[in-house]
Design an enzyme around this catalytic site. Structure first.
Site, PDB file in Angstrom:
ATOM      1  N   GLN A   1      73.482  30.823  66.870  1.00 29.30           N
ATOM      2  CA  GLN A   1      73.535  32.013  66.031  1.00 29.30           C
ATOM      3  C   GLN A   1      72.779  33.155  66.698  1.00 29.30           C
ATOM      4  O   GLN A   1      71.586  33.329  66.513  1.00 29.30           O
ATOM      5  CB  GLN A   1      72.967  31.729  64.639  1.00 29.30           C
ATOM      6  CG  GLN A   1      73.194  32.896  63.708  1.00 29.30           C
ATOM      7  CD  GLN A   1      72.780  32.605  62.287  1.00 29.30           C
ATOM      8  OE1 GLN A   1      72.463  31.497  61.921  1.00 29.30           O
ATOM      9  NE2 GLN A   1      72.791  33.632  61.479  1.00 29.30           N
ATOM     10  N   PHE A   2      73.515  33.947  67.481  1.00 23.18           N
ATOM     11  CA  PHE A   2      72.885  35.050  68.204  1.00 23.18           C
ATOM     12  C   PHE A   2      72.318  36.108  67.265  1.00 23.18           C
ATOM     13  O   PHE A   2      71.411  36.843  67.634  1.00 23.18           O
ATOM     14  CB  PHE A   2      73.860  35.680  69.209  1.00 23.18           C
ATOM     15  CG  PHE A   2      74.882  36.596  68.605  1.00 23.18           C
ATOM     16  CD1 PHE A   2      74.644  37.963  68.542  1.00 23.18           C
ATOM     17  CD2 PHE A   2      76.070  36.104  68.093  1.00 23.18           C
ATOM     18  CE1 PHE A   2      75.580  38.819  67.987  1.00 23.18           C
ATOM     19  CE2 PHE A   2      77.008  36.946  67.543  1.00 23.18           C
ATOM     20  CZ  PHE A   2      76.771  38.314  67.477  1.00 23.18           C
ATOM     21  N   THR A   3      72.807  36.176  66.031  1.00 21.57           N
ATOM     22  CA  THR A   3      72.319  37.203  65.106  1.00 21.57           C
ATOM     23  C   THR A   3      70.857  36.987  64.707  1.00 21.57           C
ATOM     24  O   THR A   3      70.234  37.898  64.177  1.00 21.57           O
ATOM     25  CB  THR A   3      73.201  37.294  63.843  1.00 21.57           C
ATOM     26  OG1 THR A   3      73.190  36.045  63.167  1.00 21.57           O
ATOM     27  CG2 THR A   3      74.628  37.698  64.204  1.00 21.57           C
TER      28      THR A   3
END
Length: 148
Positions: A78-80
């Site tokens: 989850q890059f966010t």
């Protein structure tokens, strides 16, 4: 490397209507990888997640790890998690590693976790739907850069 660790009674991740990973009792780990992360960061996250004592023992105290409980891990990239929303209202994701850096590290975390306990995953870079039943709720934030 940053991780959001949630104690769950169940969790699953779907992509295009197909389940790519599902677990019962265990941990949902949302993982964000930074450009300067290394194998040392992977090791820290794996060790912390598998040994974090956030499950209750017979006395109702959080004294047991997912290993002690015989649980599983659902690991989802989850890059966010690395979004920076300090300026303006649209987050900047420049703090997230590009796939050429992130994918090998993500795969390393998966391999290392699977050597220790059952581990399911999402699909890197895909649009995923994550469902979970957070037990407690218990949610812990980990940051490999704050490990000392």
């Amino acid at each position: 490397m940053k991780a959001v660790v949630q104690r769950v009674t169940s969790a699953k991740v779907e992509t295009e209507g197909k389940v790519s990973g599902a677990i019962g009792t265990g941990l949902l780990v949302l993982l964000g990888i930074e450009p300067d992360d290394t194998c040392d960061d992977c090791g820290y996250i794996v060790k912390k997640c598998t040994n974090l004592r956030i499950f209750e023992d017979g006395n109702g105290k959080m004294n047991l790890s997912v290993l002690d409980k015989g649980g599983s891990i659902l690991l989802v990239s989850q890059f966010t998690l690395l979004g920076d929303a300090r300026h303006g209202n649209r987050p900047s994701f420049t703090g997230a590693a590009v796939p050429e850096i992130a994918v090998p590290l993500y795969e390393r975390v998966i391999a290392d976790m699977r050597r220790i306990l059952p581990t399911e995953t999402g699909i890197f870079g895909a649009d995923m739907q994550v469902s979970l039943v957070n037990d407690g709720p218990v949610t812990i934030l980990l940051d490999s850069k704050k490990s000392y």
